[in-house]
Design a protein around this motif. Structure first.
Motif, PDB file in Angstrom:
ATOM      1  N   ALA A 233       0.811  -1.226   0.000  1.00 30.32           N
ATOM      2  CA  ALA A 233       0.000   0.000   0.000  1.00 30.32           C
ATOM      3  C   ALA A 233       0.840   1.270   0.000  1.00 30.32           C
ATOM      4  O   ALA A 233       0.307   2.355  -0.244  1.00 30.32           O
ATOM      5  N   VAL A 234       2.131   1.163   0.296  1.00 27.17           N
ATOM      6  CA  VAL A 234       2.999   2.351   0.315  1.00 27.17           C
ATOM      7  C   VAL A 234       4.078   2.182  -0.749  1.00 27.17           C
ATOM      8  O   VAL A 234       4.439   1.058  -1.102  1.00 27.17           O
ATOM      9  N   PRO A 235       4.616   3.281  -1.285  1.00 32.97           N
ATOM     10  CA  PRO A 235       5.674   3.179  -2.299  1.00 32.97           C
ATOM     11  C   PRO A 235       6.915   2.467  -1.744  1.00 32.97           C
ATOM     12  O   PRO A 235       7.262   2.608  -0.576  1.00 32.97           O
ATOM     13  N   VAL A 236       7.585   1.703  -2.622  1.00 36.63           N
ATOM     14  CA  VAL A 236       8.751   0.902  -2.228  1.00 36.63           C
ATOM     15  C   VAL A 236       9.970   1.380  -3.018  1.00 36.63           C
ATOM     16  O   VAL A 236       9.913   1.528  -4.243  1.00 36.63           O
ATOM     17  N   VAL A 237      11.077   1.597  -2.286  1.00 35.99           N
ATOM     18  CA  VAL A 237      12.367   1.947  -2.881  1.00 35.99           C
ATOM     19  C   VAL A 237      13.320   0.801  -2.612  1.00 35.99           C
ATOM     20  O   VAL A 237      13.439   0.346  -1.468  1.00 35.99           O
ATOM     21  N   THR A 238      14.003   0.322  -3.653  1.00 37.86           N
ATOM     22  CA  THR A 238      14.976  -0.753  -3.467  1.00 37.86           C
ATOM     23  C   THR A 238      16.393  -0.182  -3.518  1.00 37.86           C
ATOM     24  O   THR A 238      16.695   0.699  -4.302  1.00 37.86           O
ATOM     25  N   GLY A 239      17.238  -0.746  -2.642  1.00 37.51           N
ATOM     26  CA  GLY A 239      18.674  -0.458  -2.664  1.00 37.51           C
ATOM     27  C   GLY A 239      19.385  -1.772  -2.402  1.00 37.51           C
ATOM     28  O   GLY A 239      19.789  -2.069  -1.272  1.00 37.51           O
ATOM     29  N   ILE A 240      19.528  -2.583  -3.436  1.00 34.83           N
ATOM     30  CA  ILE A 240      19.997  -3.966  -3.302  1.00 34.83           C
ATOM     31  C   ILE A 240      21.347  -4.112  -3.984  1.00 34.83           C
ATOM     32  O   ILE A 240      21.471  -3.878  -5.191  1.00 34.83           O
ATOM     33  N   GLY A 241      22.361  -4.480  -3.202  1.00 29.23           N
ATOM     34  CA  GLY A 241      23.676  -4.739  -3.768  1.00 29.23           C
ATOM     35  C   GLY A 241      24.392  -3.470  -4.167  1.00 29.23           C
ATOM     36  O   GLY A 241      24.285  -2.422  -3.521  1.00 29.23           O
ATOM     37  N   HIS A 242      25.128  -3.589  -5.277  1.00 31.51           N
ATOM     38  CA  HIS A 242      25.894  -2.467  -5.794  1.00 31.51           C
ATOM     39  C   HIS A 242      25.220  -1.918  -7.051  1.00 31.51           C
ATOM     40  O   HIS A 242      24.182  -2.420  -7.485  1.00 31.51           O
ATOM     41  N   GLU A 243      25.848  -0.896  -7.639  1.00 35.11           N
ATOM     42  CA  GLU A 243      25.235  -0.213  -8.783  1.00 35.11           C
ATOM     43  C   GLU A 243      25.031  -1.143  -9.963  1.00 35.11           C
ATOM     44  O   GLU A 243      24.096  -0.989 -10.735  1.00 35.11           O
ATOM     45  N   THR A 244      25.908  -2.154 -10.115  1.00 30.71           N
ATOM     46  CA  THR A 244      25.809  -3.058 -11.274  1.00 30.71           C
ATOM     47  C   THR A 244      24.845  -4.211 -11.025  1.00 30.71           C
ATOM     48  O   THR A 244      24.582  -4.992 -11.940  1.00 30.71           O
ATOM     49  N   ASP A 245      24.335  -4.363  -9.796  1.00 30.60           N
ATOM     50  CA  ASP A 245      23.425  -5.467  -9.478  1.00 30.60           C
ATOM     51  C   ASP A 245      21.984  -5.063  -9.778  1.00 30.60           C
ATOM     52  O   ASP A 245      21.514  -4.026  -9.323  1.00 30.60           O
ATOM     53  N   PHE A 246      21.293  -5.912 -10.547  1.00 30.16           N
ATOM     54  CA  PHE A 246      19.871  -5.704 -10.820  1.00 30.16           C
ATOM     55  C   PHE A 246      19.117  -6.974 -10.448  1.00 30.16           C
ATOM     56  O   PHE A 246      19.548  -8.078 -10.793  1.00 30.16           O
ATOM     57  N   THR A 247      18.011  -6.796  -9.742  1.00 45.08           N
ATOM     58  CA  THR A 247      17.166  -7.917  -9.348  1.00 45.08           C
ATOM     59  C   THR A 247      15.744  -7.680  -9.845  1.00 45.08           C
ATOM     60  O   THR A 247      15.389  -6.580 -10.273  1.00 45.08           O
ATOM     61  N   ILE A 248      14.935  -8.742  -9.770  1.00 43.23           N
ATOM     62  CA  ILE A 248      13.524  -8.622 -10.146  1.00 43.23           C
ATOM     63  C   ILE A 248      12.828  -7.583  -9.261  1.00 43.23           C
ATOM     64  O   ILE A 248      11.981  -6.811  -9.720  1.00 43.23           O
ATOM     65  N   ALA A 249      13.216  -7.524  -7.986  1.00 43.77           N
ATOM     66  CA  ALA A 249      12.618  -6.535  -7.081  1.00 43.77           C
ATOM     67  C   ALA A 249      12.880  -5.118  -7.552  1.00 43.77           C
ATOM     68  O   ALA A 249      12.025  -4.233  -7.384  1.00 43.77           O
ATOM     69  N   ASP A 250      14.054  -4.852  -8.142  1.00 46.45           N
ATOM     70  CA  ASP A 250      14.357  -3.513  -8.643  1.00 46.45           C
ATOM     71  C   ASP A 250      13.391  -3.107  -9.744  1.00 46.45           C
ATOM     72  O   ASP A 250      12.955  -1.947  -9.811  1.00 46.45           O
ATOM     73  N   PHE A 251      13.052  -4.047 -10.627  1.00 45.06           N
ATOM     74  CA  PHE A 251      12.141  -3.725 -11.727  1.00 45.06           C
ATOM     75  C   PHE A 251      10.707  -3.511 -11.223  1.00 45.06           C
ATOM     76  O   PHE A 251       9.959  -2.717 -11.792  1.00 45.06           O
ATOM     77  N   ALA A 252      10.325  -4.216 -10.150  1.00 41.13           N
ATOM     78  CA  ALA A 252       8.954  -4.089  -9.639  1.00 41.13           C
ATOM     79  C   ALA A 252       8.778  -2.871  -8.739  1.00 41.13           C
ATOM     80  O   ALA A 252       7.664  -2.387  -8.568  1.00 41.13           O
ATOM     81  N   ALA A 253       9.868  -2.371  -8.146  1.00 36.32           N
ATOM     82  CA  ALA A 253       9.767  -1.287  -7.167  1.00 36.32           C
ATOM     83  C   ALA A 253       9.332   0.020  -7.824  1.00 36.32           C
ATOM     84  O   ALA A 253       9.472   0.213  -9.041  1.00 36.32           O
ATOM     85  N   ASP A 254       8.821   0.925  -7.003  1.00 35.72           N
ATOM     86  CA  ASP A 254       8.434   2.252  -7.497  1.00 35.72           C
ATOM     87  C   ASP A 254       9.656   3.107  -7.820  1.00 35.72           C
ATOM     88  O   ASP A 254       9.580   4.005  -8.654  1.00 35.72           O
ATOM     89  N   ALA A 255      10.780   2.851  -7.148  1.00 33.62           N
ATOM     90  CA  ALA A 255      12.032   3.556  -7.446  1.00 33.62           C
ATOM     91  C   ALA A 255      13.180   2.623  -7.087  1.00 33.62           C
ATOM     92  O   ALA A 255      13.108   1.861  -6.122  1.00 33.62           O
ATOM     93  N   ARG A 256      14.253   2.687  -7.868  1.00 32.90           N
ATOM     94  CA  ARG A 256      15.421   1.847  -7.639  1.00 32.90           C
ATOM     95  C   ARG A 256      16.631   2.719  -7.406  1.00 32.90           C
ATOM     96  O   ARG A 256      16.902   3.656  -8.153  1.00 32.90           O
TER      97      ARG A 256
END
Length: 425
Positions: A233-256
């Motif tokens: 119900a609230v916006p989600v920001v992901t900060g996972i790993g380093h700058e070169t790391d991309f996860t499925i959660a990053d694509f689904a989040a409101d901001a990465r």
């Protein structure tokens, strides 16, 4: 089976260099670019950036070379004992007559399946619309509280808390603890996100962890985590790993964000920047208010110079009249003593003068009285106008200051009535 190539026509005697060149050509034309799995040994990286190592299994080994422009793309440093898969071309090093593999790409053994699973899930969720930019929500500019989904022991949590304390020290932070790797971590991450969305104790949620291998970050590549982010119900920001790391959660989040620290900066306002903006706005407001007040003071001064009260004008005229009367009396006395024989003529002239003067003053007085009547508010009401007063008793000059349903009092030339605002044109 590779297609059998026509045998080259060779002279009876050839040199060693020619032999090696023919062998290299046969190898490169017969064996395509392929993936080869094995264990690294004798790995060495020279100052030139080129890497040399042996790839072996339980039955055989082969020398390998990975040139600098290829090694730079690996993104990690191979070490002895690692199980890897290399994409290589079989060839012959002519100068030494040594069979070797020219490596173009390298990955850890087993990562191929993970990457394929990653791409399949990404394509599925993208088709379901989970990555649609239109579904991404803007982050609140001034959140009342920030939620953090991560492990309590994670270094990423310390980075996030330090950044939030620096940017907005009094901003409440709510931790939703969960393991971020290992068996069942994906489901527990999804449950923590769902709990944060259900409680709604925060206005924005940070999902974070530090860097690691693709296996370490795999919990963030699970479908349950992506769907929990989109259902939150609230916006989600992901900060996972380093700058070169991309996860499925990053694509689904409101901001990465590229790192946990950057995610904290995205989710919180900067106290110093806000204080600076507030000071600038206050200065502009004060300057605008002072300028408006000065303009109005000048306008009042200008109007006061132009406006003369009718009573003041009458008093001035009466003063002048008294002065003339005094002069007239003096002249009369002198004339009676010195010029008795002109008394009658002067008396006639005086009477005529007084008559004309009084007539002129009467006309002026009537004109001033008419002007005064014109300025009388009662005269304005007699012409059909009215005066509207608010419930507080103030005169209403602007309809925008009245609200629908507000009571007002209307004064006419004769009488007053109460009314209520039903609509505004």
């Amino acid at each position: 089976m590779a297609e059998r190539l026509p045998e080259p026509v060779l002279p009876q005697v050839i040199s060693v260099a020619e032999l090696n060149r023919i062998a290299r050509d046969l190898l490169e034309r017969s064996l395509p670019l392929m993936w080869v799995a094995g264990e690294i040994s004798n790995f060495k990286r020279y100052e030139s950036g080129h890497c040399y190592f042996t790839l072996k299994d339980g039955a055989a080994q082969v020398d390998c070379v990975m040139f600098r422009h290829r090694a730079q793309l690996a993104g990690w440093l191979p070490q002895d004992g690692m199980r890897v898969e290399v994409r290589a071309l079989a060839t012959l090093y002519e100068a030494r007559g040594r069979f070797q593999l020219n490596v173009e790409a390298m990955r850890r053994a087993g990562l191929g399946a993970l990457y394929e699973a990653f791409e399949r899930l990404k394509a599925k969720l993208e088709k379901d619309g989970l990555f649609d930019p239109a579904r991404k929500r803007p982050l609140p500019r001034f959140p009342r509280a920030v939620g953090v989904v991560t492990s309590p022991q994670a270094a990423a949590l310390r980075d996030v808390l330090a950044t939030l304390a620096k940017r907005m020290a009094r901003l409440p932070v709510i931790l939703y603890p969960t393991p971020v790797q290992g068996e069942g971590a994906g489901g527990r991450i999804a449950a923590a996100i769902a709990l944060a969305g259900a409680r709604r104790d925060c206005d924005v949620l940070i999902l974070c962890r530090g860097g690691g291998s693709i296996e370490d970050l795999w919990a963030f590549n699970e479908e349950a985590v992506a769907r929990a982010i989109r259902d939150c119900a609230v916006p989600v920001v992901t900060g996972i790993g380093h700058e070169t790391d991309f996860t499925i959660a990053d694509f689904a989040a409101d901001a990465r964000a590229p790192t946990p620290t950057a995610a904290a900066a995205l989710a919180s306002p900067a106290r110093d920047e806000l204080a600076k903006l507030l000071a600038q706005d206050a200065h502009r407001l004060l300057r605008a208010a002072r300028r408006a007040l000065e303009y109005r003071m000048q306008g009042v001064d200008l109007l006061s110079r132009r406006l003369v009260h009718p009573g003041e004008r009458i008093r001035n005229q009466l003063g002048e009249l008294r002065h003339l009367a005094t002069r007239l009396a003096g002249a009369w006395e002198r004339g009676r003593e010195d010029l008795g024989w002109q008394a009658r003529e002067l008396r006639l002239r005086l009477r005529e003068g007084i008559r004309r003067r009084l007539a002129a003053e009467a006309v002026l007085l009537e004109r001033l009285e008419a002007h005064l009547r014109h300025l009388n508010p009662q005269s304005v009401l007699e012409r059909g106008y009215s005066i509207t007063e608010s419930a507080a008793g103030g005169i209403v000059r602007d309809a925008a200051r009245l609200a629908v349903g507000e009571d007002v009092t209307i004064s006419f030339a004769r009488g007053r009535v109460g009314a209520q605002v039903n609509r505004k044109a």
